[in-house]
Design a protein around this motif. Structure first.
Motif, PDB file in Angstrom:
ATOM      1  N   VAL A  10       1.088  -1.894   0.018  1.00 34.58           N
ATOM      2  CA  VAL A  10       0.227  -0.094   0.111  1.00 34.58           C
ATOM      3  C   VAL A  10       0.645   0.962  -0.314  1.00 34.58           C
ATOM      4  CG1 VAL A  10      -1.716   0.903   1.862  1.00 34.58           C
ATOM      5  CG2 VAL A  10      -2.141  -0.773   1.100  1.00 34.58           C
ATOM      6  N   SER A  11       1.823   1.748   1.334  1.00 32.27           N
ATOM      7  CA  SER A  11       3.125   3.044   0.744  1.00 32.27           C
ATOM      8  C   SER A  11       3.283   2.758  -0.330  1.00 32.27           C
ATOM      9  CB  SER A  11       3.982   2.292   2.483  1.00 32.27           C
ATOM     10  OG  SER A  11       4.625   1.370   1.802  1.00 32.27           O
ATOM     11  N   TYR A  12       3.996   1.530  -1.380  1.00 30.62           N
ATOM     12  CA  TYR A  12       4.102   1.492  -2.355  1.00 30.62           C
ATOM     13  C   TYR A  12       4.119   2.332  -3.291  1.00 30.62           C
ATOM     14  CZ  TYR A  12       6.657  -0.030  -6.239  1.00 30.62           C
ATOM     15  OH  TYR A  12       7.769   0.934  -7.577  1.00 30.62           O
ATOM     16  N   PHE A  13       2.311   1.759  -3.465  1.00 29.64           N
ATOM     17  CA  PHE A  13       1.469   2.444  -4.486  1.00 29.64           C
ATOM     18  C   PHE A  13       0.965   3.393  -3.877  1.00 29.64           C
ATOM     19  CE2 PHE A  13      -3.490   2.939  -4.874  1.00 29.64           C
ATOM     20  CZ  PHE A  13      -3.236   3.016  -6.413  1.00 29.64           C
ATOM     21  N   PHE A  14       0.920   3.940  -3.303  1.00 28.87           N
ATOM     22  CA  PHE A  14       0.606   5.674  -2.698  1.00 28.87           C
ATOM     23  C   PHE A  14       1.664   6.223  -3.338  1.00 28.87           C
ATOM     24  CE2 PHE A  14      -3.568   4.039  -0.648  1.00 28.87           C
ATOM     25  CZ  PHE A  14      -3.952   4.591  -1.293  1.00 28.87           C
ATOM     26  N   VAL A  15       3.074   6.159  -2.789  1.00 29.43           N
ATOM     27  CA  VAL A  15       4.384   6.865  -2.556  1.00 29.43           C
ATOM     28  C   VAL A  15       5.478   6.301  -4.046  1.00 29.43           C
ATOM     29  CG1 VAL A  15       6.771   6.744  -1.940  1.00 29.43           C
ATOM     30  CG2 VAL A  15       5.234   6.985  -0.451  1.00 29.43           C
ATOM     31  N   ALA A  16       5.465   5.363  -4.798  1.00 26.59           N
ATOM     32  CA  ALA A  16       5.577   5.262  -6.343  1.00 26.59           C
ATOM     33  C   ALA A  16       4.570   5.839  -7.229  1.00 26.59           C
ATOM     34  CB  ALA A  16       6.692   4.097  -6.457  1.00 26.59           C
ATOM     35  N   VAL A  17       3.301   5.264  -7.307  1.00 26.62           N
ATOM     36  CA  VAL A  17       2.524   5.476  -7.925  1.00 26.62           C
ATOM     37  C   VAL A  17       1.483   6.213  -8.198  1.00 26.62           C
ATOM     38  CG1 VAL A  17       0.638   4.080  -9.105  1.00 26.62           C
ATOM     39  CG2 VAL A  17       2.656   2.398  -8.548  1.00 26.62           C
ATOM     40  N   VAL A  18       1.393   6.701  -7.584  1.00 27.40           N
ATOM     41  CA  VAL A  18       0.407   7.391  -7.441  1.00 27.40           C
ATOM     42  C   VAL A  18       1.629   9.351  -7.348  1.00 27.40           C
ATOM     43  CG1 VAL A  18      -1.250   8.940  -5.789  1.00 27.40           C
ATOM     44  CG2 VAL A  18      -1.639   6.196  -6.093  1.00 27.40           C
ATOM     45  N   ILE A  19       1.954   9.650  -6.473  1.00 26.24           N
ATOM     46  CA  ILE A  19       3.114  10.834  -5.982  1.00 26.24           C
ATOM     47  C   ILE A  19       3.765  10.952  -7.085  1.00 26.24           C
ATOM     48  CG2 ILE A  19       4.339  12.144  -4.494  1.00 26.24           C
ATOM     49  CD1 ILE A  19       2.761  10.509  -1.597  1.00 26.24           C
ATOM     50  N   PHE A  20       4.943   9.927  -7.239  1.00 29.51           N
ATOM     51  CA  PHE A  20       5.711   9.558  -7.953  1.00 29.51           C
ATOM     52  C   PHE A  20       5.580   9.699  -9.301  1.00 29.51           C
ATOM     53  CE2 PHE A  20       9.112   9.003  -4.456  1.00 29.51           C
ATOM     54  CZ  PHE A  20       8.932  10.168  -4.047  1.00 29.51           C
ATOM     55  N   GLY A  21       4.668   8.515  -9.592  1.00 30.65           N
ATOM     56  CA  GLY A  21       4.183   8.449 -11.084  1.00 30.65           C
ATOM     57  C   GLY A  21       2.946   9.415 -11.679  1.00 30.65           C
ATOM     58  N   GLY A  22       2.685  10.657 -10.901  1.00 30.96           N
ATOM     59  CA  GLY A  22       1.968  11.218 -10.856  1.00 30.96           C
ATOM     60  C   GLY A  22       1.937  12.876 -10.951  1.00 30.96           C
ATOM     61  N   ALA A  23       3.883  12.897 -10.417  1.00 30.16           N
ATOM     62  CA  ALA A  23       4.311  14.132 -10.249  1.00 30.16           C
ATOM     63  C   ALA A  23       3.918  14.739 -11.401  1.00 30.16           C
ATOM     64  CB  ALA A  23       6.173  13.832 -10.082  1.00 30.16           C
ATOM     65  N   GLY A  24       3.683  15.049 -12.615  1.00 30.87           N
ATOM     66  CA  GLY A  24       3.098  15.931 -13.433  1.00 30.87           C
ATOM     67  C   GLY A  24       1.850  16.624 -12.979  1.00 30.87           C
ATOM     68  N   ILE A  25       1.409  15.656 -13.015  1.00 31.94           N
ATOM     69  CA  ILE A  25      -0.567  16.203 -12.195  1.00 31.94           C
ATOM     70  C   ILE A  25      -0.578  17.063 -10.608  1.00 31.94           C
ATOM     71  CG2 ILE A  25      -2.633  15.590 -11.651  1.00 31.94           C
ATOM     72  CD1 ILE A  25      -2.119  13.022 -13.358  1.00 31.94           C
ATOM     73  N   TRP A  26       0.541  16.600 -10.202  1.00 32.00           N
ATOM     74  CA  TRP A  26       0.299  17.595  -8.990  1.00 32.00           C
ATOM     75  C   TRP A  26       0.650  18.478  -8.905  1.00 32.00           C
ATOM     76  CZ3 TRP A  26      -3.038  14.965  -7.107  1.00 32.00           C
ATOM     77  CH2 TRP A  26      -2.886  13.927  -6.747  1.00 32.00           C
ATOM     78  N   THR A  27       2.405  18.942 -10.096  1.00 36.05           N
ATOM     79  CA  THR A  27       2.934  20.120 -10.632  1.00 36.05           C
ATOM     80  C   THR A  27       1.991  21.080 -11.452  1.00 36.05           C
ATOM     81  OG1 THR A  27       5.022  18.629 -10.743  1.00 36.05           O
ATOM     82  CG2 THR A  27       4.682  21.221 -11.478  1.00 36.05           C
ATOM     83  N   GLU A  28       1.395  20.552 -11.974  1.00 37.00           N
ATOM     84  CA  GLU A  28       0.391  21.154 -12.640  1.00 37.00           C
ATOM     85  C   GLU A  28      -1.031  21.776 -12.169  1.00 37.00           C
ATOM     86  OE1 GLU A  28       1.003  23.014 -15.411  1.00 37.00           O
ATOM     87  OE2 GLU A  28       2.529  21.480 -16.263  1.00 37.00           O
ATOM     88  N   LEU A  29      -1.131  20.655 -11.181  1.00 41.85           N
ATOM     89  CA  LEU A  29      -2.373  21.677 -10.089  1.00 41.85           C
ATOM     90  C   LEU A  29      -2.362  21.901  -9.007  1.00 41.85           C
ATOM     91  CD1 LEU A  29      -5.396  20.751  -9.259  1.00 41.85           C
ATOM     92  CD2 LEU A  29      -4.133  19.289  -7.586  1.00 41.85           C
TER      93      LEU A  29
END
Length: 156
Positions: A10-29
């Motif tokens: 679960v922590s890998y999913f949220f940290v690696a996939v959601v946060i780092f994988g979605g870094a472009g989304i978070w930056t633009e948001l």
């Protein structure tokens, strides 16, 4: 739902996939939310956020679905699931990327497609031993049940 009980997964999913994988989304948001209006540009544009969302889900779903298609030898239903998800998301790209689609509709469609992509990643990696916690502190079997042996001839 099997990996829900594994903190590492679960922590890998949220940290690696959601946060780092979605870094472009978070930056633009963040850029959209912290927009400061000027005389040249009084309103923020959703174009960059839209692009970030539209590029996130095909990459994640494509890799996850291809992983299921190539790795699953026994479960034909998982292969079929991967093909259906991959096809649905490719079709979604054609519906939400044209200029005539409003930013709100594109972001809503992209968010739904991103959730489907995250779900496909979860399914593709649910049995990945490297991401799962061991069953017991010793790394062996579960701690429940009877232990082997007996103490019949043991004297204190």
């Amino acid at each position: 739902m099997d990996p829900v009980g594994h903190f590492s997964f679960v922590s890998y999913f949220f940290v690696a996939v959601v946060i780092f994988g979605g870094a472009g989304i978070w930056t633009e948001l963040r850029a959209y939310l912290s927009f400061v209006p000027t005389t040249d540009q009084p309103c923020p544009s959703l174009a960059s956020l839209r692009t970030a969302v539209i590029t996130f889900f095909p990459a994640l779903a494509g890799s996850s679905c291809m992983q299921l298609i190539w790795a699953e030898d026994n479960e034909r239903s998982l292969r079929a699931f991967a093909v259906v998800v991959l096809t649905a998301l490719i079709v979604a790209i054609f519906f939400i990327t044209p200029e005539g689609v409003s930013d709100g509709a594109a972001l809503a469609g992209g968010a739904a497609a991103s959730l489907l992509a995250l779900w496909s990643w979860w399914i593709a990696n649910a049995k990945q031993k490297d991401l799962l916690d061991p069953d017991a502190a010793t790394g062996g079997k579960s701690t429940g049940g009877e232990l082997p042996g007996n103490l019949d001839e043991f004297k204190v």
